[in-house]
Scaffold this motif. Structure first.
Motif: not given
Length: 327
Positions: A261-262, A250-255
């Protein structure tokens, strides 16, 4: 007891303001006069804490307690130290449980869990605030108490994506659209109703044994994220169409989702509330999420003007779903 709230009309602070008034506290609320919340029994001071020329009324007072609900940076703390040194018997800083060690080396959080979150600027700024206050307490006796809320809700929806001050995920559930739940949904979390938070928080006001100490104040109810979203959907009268997607994907696609999240909600967290219960013996969280979120949803559905559908967030949710499906 004469208490100043800087802020005091927000999602977390409004129930604390109302409970303080109900308990007979002489409450003053400093804000810019734009909030729609009415606090009967509180005395209002209109002004901007960042504009000294608007604070002449504020400077006339000495306080038993000053609470800053809206301090986020070290510069905010430097300003407050200058304003309130020698003018208050207790200064309470609202920090954040997101300051705790990320990732955790041990899943049960106490107030002695290290503060370290390199993934989120918000948390790093709050840690810097705490560090500066601790320094001022050690060196000059500035009478601090630190409070760290964690995912506390009343007028917001406490979920990781498309929630909080946004109605996106709730509207997607209502419309029968897919929603994102991070990971496999089995990691554990705690959500706390602001009315429950207020019980512990108001008990700290004027408590001299709390000077120099930090506290988190949360419910003892532990839920998986699958259960949190299921309970939300039940409150909306629908079933959630959940798509489980790994947090790092998720965070790779939408930082921009990294902070929620992370840096905060990707792993299981369990809060040990022994300390707040020791200092405020009457504290007990009594509102389960299944009850509290019904109140929140009912209120939001009755106020469509507050159902904020953020187009940018919606586009990001769709982008993650399409990427995950390989579309």
């Amino acid at each position: 007891m004469k208490v100043l709230f800087i802020g005091g009309t927000g999602n977390i602070s409004t129930p604390s303001s109302k409970l303080a008034i109900a308990n007979g506290i002489d409450l003053y609320v400093l804000n810019r006069g734009k909030a729609k919340v009415e606090l009967k029994g509180a005395q209002s001071i209109i002004g901007d804490i960042n504009k000294p020329e608007e604070l002449s009324e504020l400077k006339k007072h000495d306080w038993d307690v000053v609470v800053n609900w809206i301090a986020f940076t070290k510069e905010d703390i430097e300003r407050d130290i200058e304003l309130f040194s020698g003018k208050t018997k207790q200064y309470i800083f609202i920090s954040s449980a997101s300051c705790y060690q990320t990732p955790l080396s041990y899943p049960v959080i106490t107030e002695s869990t290290p503060l370290h979150n390199p993934l989120w600027d918000y948390s790093q700024d709050k840690i810097a605030c705490e560090d500066r206050l601790q320094q001022e307490y050690r060196n000059n006796g500035f009478p601090i108490t630190i409070v760290r809320p964690s995912l506390t809700y009343d007028t917001v929806i406490p979920i990781a994506i498309g929630g909080f001050d946004k109605f996106n995920t709730a509207q997607r559930i209502l419309n029968g659209k897919e929603i994102i739940v991070h990971g496999d949904g089995t990691s554990l979390w705690t959500v706390t109703h602001s009315d429950d938070f207020a019980k512990g928080f108001v008990g700290l006001l004027g408590l001299q044994t709390a000077i120099g100490h930090a506290f988190h104040i949360t419910s003892d109810e532990v839920l998986s994220w699958n259960m949190i979203y299921k309970i939300l959907a039940d409150a909306l009268g629908k079933k959630a169409k959940i798509v489980h997607i790994a947090s790092d994907f998720i965070c790779k696609k939408e930082p921009s989702f990294t902070g929620t999240l992370l840096a905060d909600k990707a792993e299981s967290v369990l809060f040990d509330n022994t300390k707040i219960k020791t200092f405020v013996p009457g504290f007990k969280a009594t509102i389960p999420f299944s009850e509290g979120i019904k109140r929140t949803v009912k209120w939001l559905l009755e106020h469509p003007e507050l159902q904020n559908i953020d187009e940018e967030t919606e586009a990001k949710i769709e982008n993650v779903l399409k990427a995950y499906k390989g579309l």
